[in-house]
Every structure is written in structure tokens, then in C-alpha cells.
Design an enzyme around this catalytic site. Structure first.
Site, PDB file in Angstrom:
ATOM      1  N   SER A 104      -6.175  -3.896 -36.714  1.00  0.00           N
ATOM      2  CA  SER A 104      -5.259  -4.143 -37.833  1.00  0.00           C
ATOM      3  C   SER A 104      -3.813  -3.739 -37.562  1.00  0.00           C
ATOM      4  CB  SER A 104      -5.763  -3.418 -39.086  1.00  0.00           C
ATOM      5  OG  SER A 104      -6.977  -3.970 -39.527  1.00  0.00           O
ATOM      6  N   THR A 169      -2.443  -1.070 -41.242  1.00  0.00           N
ATOM      7  CA  THR A 169      -1.607  -2.193 -41.673  1.00  0.00           C
ATOM      8  C   THR A 169      -0.252  -1.749 -42.192  1.00  0.00           C
ATOM      9  OG1 THR A 169      -3.557  -3.561 -42.109  1.00  0.00           O
ATOM     10  CG2 THR A 169      -1.493  -4.215 -43.178  1.00  0.00           C
ATOM     11  N   PHE A 285      -2.508   7.830 -55.044  1.00  0.00           N
ATOM     12  CA  PHE A 285      -3.586   7.869 -56.020  1.00  0.00           C
ATOM     13  C   PHE A 285      -4.914   8.383 -55.483  1.00  0.00           C
ATOM     14  CE2 PHE A 285      -0.710   4.273 -57.081  1.00  0.00           C
ATOM     15  CZ  PHE A 285      -0.177   4.789 -58.256  1.00  0.00           C
ATOM     16  N   GLU A 329      -1.521  -5.178 -49.594  1.00  0.00           N
ATOM     17  CA  GLU A 329      -2.713  -5.213 -48.745  1.00  0.00           C
ATOM     18  C   GLU A 329      -3.979  -4.924 -49.537  1.00  0.00           C
ATOM     19  OE1 GLU A 329      -4.812  -3.154 -44.822  1.00  0.00           O
ATOM     20  OE2 GLU A 329      -3.479  -1.981 -46.105  1.00  0.00           O
ATOM     21  N   ASP A 334     -11.856  -4.999 -45.386  1.00  0.00           N
ATOM     22  CA  ASP A 334     -12.194  -4.599 -44.015  1.00  0.00           C
ATOM     23  C   ASP A 334     -13.102  -3.372 -44.003  1.00  0.00           C
ATOM     24  OD1 ASP A 334     -11.490  -4.707 -41.004  1.00  0.00           O
ATOM     25  OD2 ASP A 334     -10.911  -2.670 -41.536  1.00  0.00           O
ATOM     26  N   HIS A 338     -16.799  -3.279 -42.229  1.00  0.00           N
ATOM     27  CA  HIS A 338     -17.126  -2.347 -41.147  1.00  0.00           C
ATOM     28  C   HIS A 338     -18.434  -1.616 -41.415  1.00  0.00           C
ATOM     29  CE1 HIS A 338     -13.942  -2.679 -38.291  1.00  0.00           C
ATOM     30  NE2 HIS A 338     -12.983  -2.410 -39.153  1.00  0.00           N
TER      31      HIS A 338
END
Length: 520
Positions: A104, A169, A285, A329, A334, A338
């Protein structure tokens, strides 16, 4: 009025019913579908004015199989995710400088900066190998991208993510590092301590310190001594700061010294109440990644959704009359893949679709370029031959060889939970998935090859676009092309002030000069 509403509801239910049971799809139905699509294509409008604003959505790991399965999961096979009817669609090649199948941070560098680099490096060119701190410090190896280009043009900038704000990312938007895992100091080897970690680059360096909106997780990389609390666990696998830092405080002090208005927010309630006139907003957060949407604490003191963050970011950034660049994003698509949990990945894709929809609703289509794409695909497989009235998460059919059922969705590679084989009477036997609830969020789809986790896929990904200059996405492109389209559309970076015409005019002059030299 009640009659209109009732009829609308009945029409919707009828359409869903027909779709599910495959009714009334005769030749006239498909002719009408074809006519409608052609009319839409014939009425496409090119918007060729510069784009004041650009919003780039990145579904991390959202390959074509993921979007197809997510569409069926949330709508039906005849429905559409919010971005699937954008007028312009192209294909993006995702390989990086040293690997056919990328990660990424390398793909994000290509997307945001227009330069391909090596696996697991971020914001540096291909001269920097993984873990080569010294090479990454060379100014000529460091790459500028969307955030820097936009800031130099006077535009506001922001990014929101469901991952840590220092994760792979987002790191490519502001950091220069030979290892994406160096999110805080505790992951950097002693021999490489001269390299600054990603979290400090976000808060202390340009363009990170000038990014107006930053939202996501990652408190454990920004502050030391972060502890578990209900609903927000520390990620023990990821970087965990130990040097006594408080980069959230440092971020606030920086804005105060520069006489900038700012706000830090920690939950949904605070985000909703934040004054959008603030020049800078930092929303952290979660300690690690944020919670997936299905498991998110939706109370006022819980975590906001990706849609909540996207809407507020747009409201804040829109205060700048010069426009803005925003990157959003959906990072947990992802994360779910995974770990081999397909339903979680599909659900997070739907959440990204919802965020795209709010962006469409909150912006002017004539002045905002909206792009939706992925950094890479995954090894998710959608296989035959399930009936149309079945859930995409259900059993497809029985194998004609071992007579054991298999699900419509499978993985090429997977961890121990996905590798569901056992030896019975000296014969390898695959587990029967029908004994499990295959629609459960925690269900692990079966995989062919045992690895530590589901690996990325190397296939191309799609890009969907609408708004000014969206027609520039038109065929198969290198992933780096995305950054240059944004540059050209927004008149920032390499294509600011009509740089493209300058380039072509100089190429013409050069060709004339070469002709003269040859003639002599």
C-alpha cells in the site's frame, strides 16, 4: 402525497423482488437496459474547465472482485455502488518498481506523487531500497506530491482514513521513509535513528504540518503511554511509541504559535460540533486503526463513520475560496481481506460507497473532480455457479470431485483460519463450509495456499471519475497517471499555470533545433 410515497415503495419492492427471482427479464427488458445505457453515453458531457476541488477516494485492497461482490452484497447483481455509474472509468496497473504485486505505501506513492518506487517504501523514489535510511535522506530521492502541490497553489488540503493516520497509504501524502513500518520511533533500528519517524514528519515537517484536516486512528504513534480502554484497544503488533512524546500537544502548539485557528476532536460528538471555520482540525479517534463500521460504537462518544469524517472534512476545506484537495481512504477493506474475512471487506466497501455518495451530494459537479480507485487488489475469488437468489456469501455448489460444498467467495492465499484441510485415513480432506454460518462477519473463507495472511493480488484495478477533466481517464493507465490528471485538472504541481502547453511547445522547439543541427 401518501399515495405517491406508497407507490414508490411498492415499485422499489417490486424491482427488488423481480431482481432476486429473475422475473420479467425478457428480451424487451434487456433492450430497454441497452437503450438507457446508450442514451446515457450519448449525453455525456465533457467538463473541461479547471477543477477547483479534487476528492480522491482510495479503497485499500478494493479489487474488481471486491466491488462486484460488494455490489451484490448491498444492492443486488443488477444494482450499483454509488461510484459505479460515474461517467468515466479506466484501468490502472498497480505493479511497483521492484515487485509485480505491490504493497500500500508504494502504490500510494504512485497515486499521490506520480512516481513508482519499491515495496514498503513511502514518498521516495526507486533509488531507495527497503530499510536504507541513508539513501532516503538524500533530497533528490524525496518526492513531492498532491499535498505539497496543492499547498503551494494556495489550496487547502486534508485526508481522512479508517486506519492509523501514520499508516501506509496516508504516509505517502506527507512522509519520506525507507520503511512504512517506521510509524513511530520504537520500530526504527538503532543504526537508522537519524531517520525521522512518520508520526513526527506529519506533525513537524512540510507538508504534514500544513495539512488542514487530518482524521483517523493512531493515537499510540502520536503519544506515548497510551493504554487500552473499552472499545479501543492498543494494537500491540503495530508501532507503539515509548519516547515520552505527545505529538497531539505539539500539533496544537504549532498552530497556536502560527496564530492559526484549530481544533482537536476525539469522538463523534466532538466532530459533529466542531466549528468548520477552523483552519486546522485534527481528529484522532482510536489508539490503533478505527473500528470497522459494523462493530463501531455509534454513540456520541464513539468513533465517527467514514461518511461522517468525509462530510465534515468537505465542510471545513470548502471555506477556502481557492479550493482544496482531499484524500479519503477506506483502509479497513484491506485489513479485513488480510485476515480472510470476506464479509467484513464487503461491508467496508459499502461504507466507502456511502462516503462517496455524501461527497457527490455535498459538492458542485462542475467544480469538483471526484475519483474513486484502489491501490491494489486481493486474492479474493468469485467462483461458480451460485443461483441468483442466493447471497454472495453463501454456498455456490458441491464439487464434482470431492462432493464437498464450497462458497462463492474463496481466497487464493490465506492464514490458518482460511486453510481448512485435514488428513483423514491418509487422505487430505477439505472442511465442509456448510457446517458453518458462512454469512457471519467472523467466518473465514477457504484458501488454497497456507500463508501467514491473505496476500495482495497483482491484477489491475479500476478507476471511476466524474467532474472536471474526468474524461482524461479513458483506457489502461499506469498508476502514476492519477497524480498527473489531478495536477492537470487542478492546475497544481507539474501542470500548474499551463505547464503542459509549455512542455509541448518546448518539445516542438527541440525537434526543430535537432532538425537544424542534422541539416548542418
Amino acid at each position: 402525497m401518501w399515495c405517491v410515497k406508497t407507490c414508490a415503495v411498492l415499485f422499489y419492492l417490486t424491482s427488488v423482488f423481480n431482481s432476486v427471482l429473475n422475473l420479467n427479464e425478457d428480451r424487451s427488458y434487456w433492450l430497454d437496459v441497452g437503450k438507457n445505457d446508450i442514451n446515457r453515453a450519448l449525453n455525456l458531457e465533457k467538463i473541461e474547465n479547471p477543477s477547483k476541488n479534487v476528492i480522491l477516494f482510495v479503497g485499500d485492497g478494493m479489487g474488481l472482485t471486491t466491488t462486484t461482490a460488494s455490489r451484490i452484497y448491498s444492492k443486488s447483481e443488477s444494482g450499483f455502488l454509488s461510484f459505479e455509474q460515474f461517467p468515466h472509468i479506466a484501468t490502472i496497473k498497480t505493479y511497483n518498481a521492484d515487485k509485480l504485486v505491490p504493497d500500500s505505501s508504494s502504490t500510494a506513492t504512485a497515486l499521490f506523487s506520480g512516481v513508482k518506487n519499491n515495496l514498503k517504501t513511502s514518498g521516495v523514489d526507486s533509488s531507495v531500497k527497503l530499510n536504507d535510511c541513508e539513501a532516503s535522506l538524500r533530497p533528490e530521492a524525496r518526492i513531492d506530491g498532491l499535498m505539497k502541490w496543492a499547498q503551494e497553489a494556495g489550496k487547502s488540503t486534508g485526508f481522512v482514513t479508517t486506519t492509523r493516520v501514520t499508516h501506509a497509504t496516508p504516509s505517502a501524502l506527507y512522509a519520506h521513509t525507507p520503511n512504512r513500518n517506521w510509524e513511530c520511533e520504537s520500530k526504527i533500528p538503532e543504526k537508522s535513528k537519524q531517520c525521522k519517524d512518520i508520526a513526527r514528519q506529519l506533525v513537524e515537517d512540510e507538508p504534514g504540518r500544513n495539512i488542514n484536516v487530518v482524521m483517523g486512528g493512531g493515537r499510540q504513534c502520536l503519544q506515548s503511554g497510551v493504554e487500552d480502554k473499552p472499545g479501543d484497544l492498543v494494537d500491540r503488533w503495530a508501532c507503539y511509541s515509548l519516547d515520552g512524546r505527545d505529538l497531539i500537544r505539539d500539533w496544537e502548539m504549532d498552530k497556536k504559535k502560527r496564530n492559526k485557528t484549530y481544533a482537536t476532536v476525539l469522538n463523534s460528538e466532538e466532530l459533529k460540533a466542531v466549528d468548520t471555520s477552523n483552519e486546522f482540525v485534527l481528529g484522532i479517534f482510536a489508539n490503533g486503526h478505527m473500528s470497522m463500521d459494523y462493530a463501531r460504537d455509534k454513540s456520541p462518544t464513539g468513533m465517527p463513520s467514514l461518511t461522517n469524517m468525509t462530510q465534515k472534512a468537505i465542510e471545513i476545506l470548502s471555506q477556502n475560496p481557492e479550493g482544496y484537495i482531499l484524500v479519503v481512504e477506506g483502509g479497513l477493506i484491506d485489513f479485513a481481506h488480510h485476515r480472510g474475512n470476506a464479509r467484513k471487506a464487503l461491508d467496508e466497501t459499502v461504507s466507502l460507497s456511502d462516503a462517496v455518495q455524501i461527497a457527490v451530494e455535498k459538492t458542485d459537479p462542475r467544480e469538483t473532480l471526484i475519483i474513486v480507485t484502489s491501490d491494489h487488489s486481493h486474492s479474493l475469488v468469485f467462483t461458480g455457479y451460485p443461483s441468483r437468489n442466493k447471497s454472495v456469501l453463501d454456498i455456490a455448489q458441491k464439487s464434482k470431485i470431492d462432493h464437498i460444498p464450497y462458497t462463492s467467495l474463496l481466497y487464493g492465499t490465506g492464514g490458518p483460519n482460511n486453510y481448512q484441510y485435514s488428513v483423514i485415513n491418509n487422505t487430505i480432506s477439505r472442511q465442509d463450509p456448510s457446517i458453518n454460518n458462512t454469512s457471519d462477519f467472523e467466518y473465514s473463507q477457504q484458501a488454497v495456499v497456507l500463508t501467514d495472511e491473505v496476500t495482495h493480488g497483482g491484477s489491475d484495478v479500476l478507476i471511476y471519475a466524474k467532474g472536471p477533466m474526468s474524461h482524461l481517464f479513458h483506457s489502461v493507465h499506469e498508476q502514476t497517471y492519477v497524480a498527473y490528471v489531478i495536477s492537470y485538472a487542478a492546475k497544481i504541481g507539474p501542470f500548474k499555470n499551463g505547464s503542459s502547453s509549455f512542455i509541448y511547445s518546448n518539445l516542438f522547439l527541440l525537434s526543430v533545433l535537432l532538425f537544424i543541427i542534422k541539416s548542418c
